[in-house]
Enzyme design. Structure first.
Site, PDB file in Angstrom:
ATOM      1  N   HIS A  27      29.012  28.946 -12.428  1.00  0.00           N
ATOM      2  CA  HIS A  27      28.988  27.863 -13.405  1.00  0.00           C
ATOM      3  C   HIS A  27      27.638  28.412 -14.222  1.00  0.00           C
ATOM      4  O   HIS A  27      26.654  27.768 -14.432  1.00  0.00           O
ATOM      5  CB  HIS A  27      28.733  26.457 -12.830  1.00  0.00           C
ATOM      6  CG  HIS A  27      27.858  26.190 -11.782  1.00  0.00           C
ATOM      7  ND1 HIS A  27      26.434  26.658 -11.672  1.00  0.00           N
ATOM      8  CD2 HIS A  27      28.062  25.629 -10.693  1.00  0.00           C
ATOM      9  CE1 HIS A  27      25.878  26.354 -10.699  1.00  0.00           C
ATOM     10  NE2 HIS A  27      26.811  25.770  -9.924  1.00  0.00           N
ATOM     11  N   HIS A  81      28.661  19.614   2.140  1.00  0.00           N
ATOM     12  CA  HIS A  81      28.196  19.593   0.866  1.00  0.00           C
ATOM     13  C   HIS A  81      29.555  19.411  -0.147  1.00  0.00           C
ATOM     14  O   HIS A  81      30.431  20.255   0.202  1.00  0.00           O
ATOM     15  CB  HIS A  81      27.388  20.845   0.291  1.00  0.00           C
ATOM     16  CG  HIS A  81      27.058  20.957  -1.066  1.00  0.00           C
ATOM     17  ND1 HIS A  81      26.912  19.833  -1.948  1.00  0.00           N
ATOM     18  CD2 HIS A  81      26.886  22.212  -1.886  1.00  0.00           C
ATOM     19  CE1 HIS A  81      26.512  20.548  -2.991  1.00  0.00           C
ATOM     20  NE2 HIS A  81      26.705  21.808  -3.081  1.00  0.00           N
ATOM     21  N   GLU A  83      30.143  20.271  -3.334  1.00  0.00           N
ATOM     22  CA  GLU A  83      30.499  20.808  -4.559  1.00  0.00           C
ATOM     23  C   GLU A  83      31.651  21.734  -4.150  1.00  0.00           C
ATOM     24  O   GLU A  83      32.003  22.265  -2.983  1.00  0.00           O
ATOM     25  CB  GLU A  83      29.305  21.873  -4.908  1.00  0.00           C
ATOM     26  CG  GLU A  83      29.692  22.322  -6.348  1.00  0.00           C
ATOM     27  CD  GLU A  83      28.423  23.062  -6.947  1.00  0.00           C
ATOM     28  OE1 GLU A  83      27.020  23.270  -6.267  1.00  0.00           O
ATOM     29  OE2 GLU A  83      28.371  23.356  -8.007  1.00  0.00           O
ATOM     30  N   ASP A  85      33.063  24.646  -4.315  1.00  0.00           N
ATOM     31  CA  ASP A  85      33.004  25.836  -3.503  1.00  0.00           C
ATOM     32  C   ASP A  85      33.131  25.599  -2.118  1.00  0.00           C
ATOM     33  O   ASP A  85      33.473  26.651  -1.511  1.00  0.00           O
ATOM     34  CB  ASP A  85      32.088  26.787  -4.168  1.00  0.00           C
ATOM     35  CG  ASP A  85      30.697  26.379  -4.009  1.00  0.00           C
ATOM     36  OD1 ASP A  85      30.374  24.798  -4.107  1.00  0.00           O
ATOM     37  OD2 ASP A  85      29.449  27.131  -3.933  1.00  0.00           O
ATOM     38  N   HIS A 147      21.150  21.282  -2.861  1.00  0.00           N
ATOM     39  CA  HIS A 147      20.533  20.772  -4.217  1.00  0.00           C
ATOM     40  C   HIS A 147      21.569  19.697  -4.919  1.00  0.00           C
ATOM     41  O   HIS A 147      21.208  19.499  -6.007  1.00  0.00           O
ATOM     42  CB  HIS A 147      20.808  22.234  -5.096  1.00  0.00           C
ATOM     43  CG  HIS A 147      22.218  22.629  -5.436  1.00  0.00           C
ATOM     44  ND1 HIS A 147      22.696  22.724  -6.592  1.00  0.00           N
ATOM     45  CD2 HIS A 147      23.126  22.881  -4.480  1.00  0.00           C
ATOM     46  CE1 HIS A 147      24.078  23.085  -6.557  1.00  0.00           C
ATOM     47  NE2 HIS A 147      24.257  23.119  -5.429  1.00  0.00           N
ATOM     48  N   ASP A 166      24.089  25.044   1.232  1.00  0.00           N
ATOM     49  CA  ASP A 166      23.506  26.161   0.141  1.00  0.00           C
ATOM     50  C   ASP A 166      22.118  26.546   0.369  1.00  0.00           C
ATOM     51  O   ASP A 166      21.924  27.698  -0.032  1.00  0.00           O
ATOM     52  CB  ASP A 166      23.503  25.482  -1.267  1.00  0.00           C
ATOM     53  CG  ASP A 166      24.710  25.308  -1.850  1.00  0.00           C
ATOM     54  OD1 ASP A 166      25.760  26.242  -1.771  1.00  0.00           O
ATOM     55  OD2 ASP A 166      25.274  24.359  -2.651  1.00  0.00           O
ATOM     56  N   TYR A 194      19.025  33.173  -6.191  1.00  0.00           N
ATOM     57  CA  TYR A 194      19.546  31.818  -5.674  1.00  0.00           C
ATOM     58  C   TYR A 194      18.531  30.924  -5.976  1.00  0.00           C
ATOM     59  O   TYR A 194      18.835  29.916  -6.312  1.00  0.00           O
ATOM     60  CB  TYR A 194      20.011  32.343  -4.510  1.00  0.00           C
ATOM     61  CG  TYR A 194      21.025  30.856  -4.189  1.00  0.00           C
ATOM     62  CD1 TYR A 194      22.610  31.105  -4.592  1.00  0.00           C
ATOM     63  CD2 TYR A 194      20.815  29.749  -3.595  1.00  0.00           C
ATOM     64  CE1 TYR A 194      23.587  30.090  -4.360  1.00  0.00           C
ATOM     65  CE2 TYR A 194      21.799  28.892  -3.324  1.00  0.00           C
ATOM     66  CZ  TYR A 194      22.998  28.882  -3.605  1.00  0.00           C
ATOM     67  OH  TYR A 194      23.710  27.822  -3.460  1.00  0.00           O
ATOM     68  N   HIS A 227      26.844  30.839   1.507  1.00  0.00           N
ATOM     69  CA  HIS A 227      26.884  31.708   0.600  1.00  0.00           C
ATOM     70  C   HIS A 227      26.187  33.015   1.096  1.00  0.00           C
ATOM     71  O   HIS A 227      25.095  32.907   1.507  1.00  0.00           O
ATOM     72  CB  HIS A 227      26.477  31.428  -0.771  1.00  0.00           C
ATOM     73  CG  HIS A 227      26.730  30.682  -1.372  1.00  0.00           C
ATOM     74  ND1 HIS A 227      28.260  30.776  -2.011  1.00  0.00           N
ATOM     75  CD2 HIS A 227      26.639  29.319  -1.947  1.00  0.00           C
ATOM     76  CE1 HIS A 227      28.776  29.441  -2.661  1.00  0.00           C
ATOM     77  NE2 HIS A 227      27.505  28.614  -2.561  1.00  0.00           N
TER      78      HIS A 227
HETATM   79 FE1  FEO Z   1      26.270  23.510  -4.197  1.00  0.00          FE
HETATM   80 FE2  FEO Z   1      27.713  26.531  -3.001  1.00  0.00          FE
HETATM   81  O1  FEO Z   1      27.698  24.571  -3.705  1.00  0.00           O
END
Ligand code: FEO
Length: 399
Positions: A27, A81, A83, A85, A147, A166, A194, A227
């Site tokens: 993104h 989370h 989001e 991903d 986040h 994250d 990051y 990640h």
């Molecule tokens: Fe906030 Fe890796 O998604």
């Protein structure tokens, strides 16, 4: 894909994530080293799946799970989370597994229901709540704004593993799963990148969350973010770096960010950098068409001086500077000293734009320099002097 295997992390915990080798843009954050979407299986009496992965990776994800267990035998899912991903395959997994319960933070429940249509309820867990999932003891720690408002950490007491969503992650695709198998300088840069791009805006919350976690006196044999590599040896190092980045203390480092059309603004940038360098300040020059905004804000996080330069084009600022500054402003940088510079042909609006942006970020503009068309020696000397004066101010500020 049947050959794909989960990776055993500890006695009962397996990595069942996927590697996105070709990701180059997350993104708007340029990810030259790809990424991973980490998900985990905890093989207790009642198996638990922690997080899922991006939807296009379903086949790879299921193959890794199946290398350990038939998915229908999973009894619980924890979603740290929302989001996509990490939740991208949650609806499919809920349908496939039909688990006894799916857990998320209270905000997570709200967010998940705004992303997907579930045929069942998601169970909210509270900050600090500890529950037994079969024979596995888990605590949940709200990590609001690390986040997203829904972000949550899950702690597996029996094996002392923090699943940190994250936080503490990085975009880095690798065949290795653990920190100590990889080059530290790459890990530090990618974790910093990051932090700068994803977490920086919430630095005050980071400090509070670190205090909250520290007060719990938990031991971390492993910190497992969603990640990049998992922290098996450098847990204290990454927590220390988060504290340092969150404090946003400036260092004796300067960043000169610019773009150029016919090299006039570039000549000013080089001369300002010269003045900084000969005054003993570590300086980095970044031309925006050759450097991504994600790398610029990474370099900026510990810089005490940020100088931005742009030519005027079409009665406005050169667009790469507008892009970078809008992005940078959103990250709310703290404790910087600033300068602006640029060249123009006949109207010269770029400097006004740069100054306004610096003022809107509350970065004091300690010097400015503009030149019509090509800078002559006198202007170059002024640019060097601007660099020298920025260095002097920085040394007064950062002892
Ligand atoms: Fe906030 Fe890796 O998604």
């Amino acid at each position: 894909m049947d050959n794909l295997q989960a990776v055993k992390l500890s006695e009962r915990v397996f990595w069942v994530g996927v590697i996105d080798w070709n990701l180059r843009d997350f993104h708007g954050y340029q990810t030259q080293r790809g990424s991973t979407y980490n998900a985990f299986l905890v093989m207790g009496q009642k198996p638990i799946l922690i997080d899922t992965v991006k939807a296009p990776f379903q086949e790879e994800f299921l193959a890794r799970i199946k290398s350990v267990i038939e998915p229908k035998k999973i009894k619980y899912i924890i979603s740290n989370h929302t989001e996509m991903d990490h939740s991208g395959l949650l609806p499919e997994m809920v349908e496939l597994i039909n688990p006894e319960k799916v857990f998320a933070s209270s905000k997570g429940v709200e967010h998940l229901n705004r992303h997907f249509s579930f045929s069942r309820e998601i169970t909210p867990v509270k900050n600090g709540e500890t529950i037994m999932l079969g024979d596995c003891r888990f605590s949940f720690i709200e990590a609001r704004m690390l986040h997203w408002p829904d972000s949550m950490f899950s702690y597996f007491h029996d094996e002392k593993i923090l699943f940190s969503s994250d936080a503490f992650g990085m975009h880095l695709a690798s065949s290795e799963r653990f920190d100590h198998q990889l080059d530290w300088s790459v890990l530090e840069y990618e974790a910093k990148k990051y932090y700068a791009n994803i977490i920086q805006l919430y630095s005050p919350v980071v400090l509070k969350t670190l205090e909250k976690v520290s007060a719990m006196n938990l031991e971390f044999k492993l910190i497992a973010p969603d990640h990049g590599p998992l922290w098996a040896k450098n847990q204290e190092n990454i927590i220390g770096l988060y504290k340092k980045w969150a404090e946003q203390k400036p260092s004796r480092k300067a960043l000169v960010v610019y773009d150029t059309m016919w090299n006039s603004t570039q000549k000013l940038a080089v001369a300002i950098a010269d003045g900084l360098i000969k005054s003993g300040v570590s300086t980095k020059l970044m031309k925006l068409r050759e450097n991504s905004r994600a790398d610029v804000v990474t370099e900026a996080i510990d810089a005490g001086v940020v100088a931005f330069g742009a030519p005027t084009i079409n009665n406005s600022v050169f667009p790469t500077l507008a892009d970078c500054l809008v992005y940078y402003k959103g990250l709310r940088p703290q404790n910087k000293l600033g300068a602006v510079f640029g060249s123009y042909g006949w109207s010269g609006e770029s400097l006004k734009y740069l100054k306004e942006m610096m003022e809107s970020m509350k970065i004091p503009v300690l010097g400015e320099l503009s030149c019509q068309f090509v800078p002559g020696q006198e202007t170059i000397d002024q640019a060097v002097a601007l660099g020298v004066s920025l260095a002097e101010k920085l040394k007064e500020t950062v002892k």
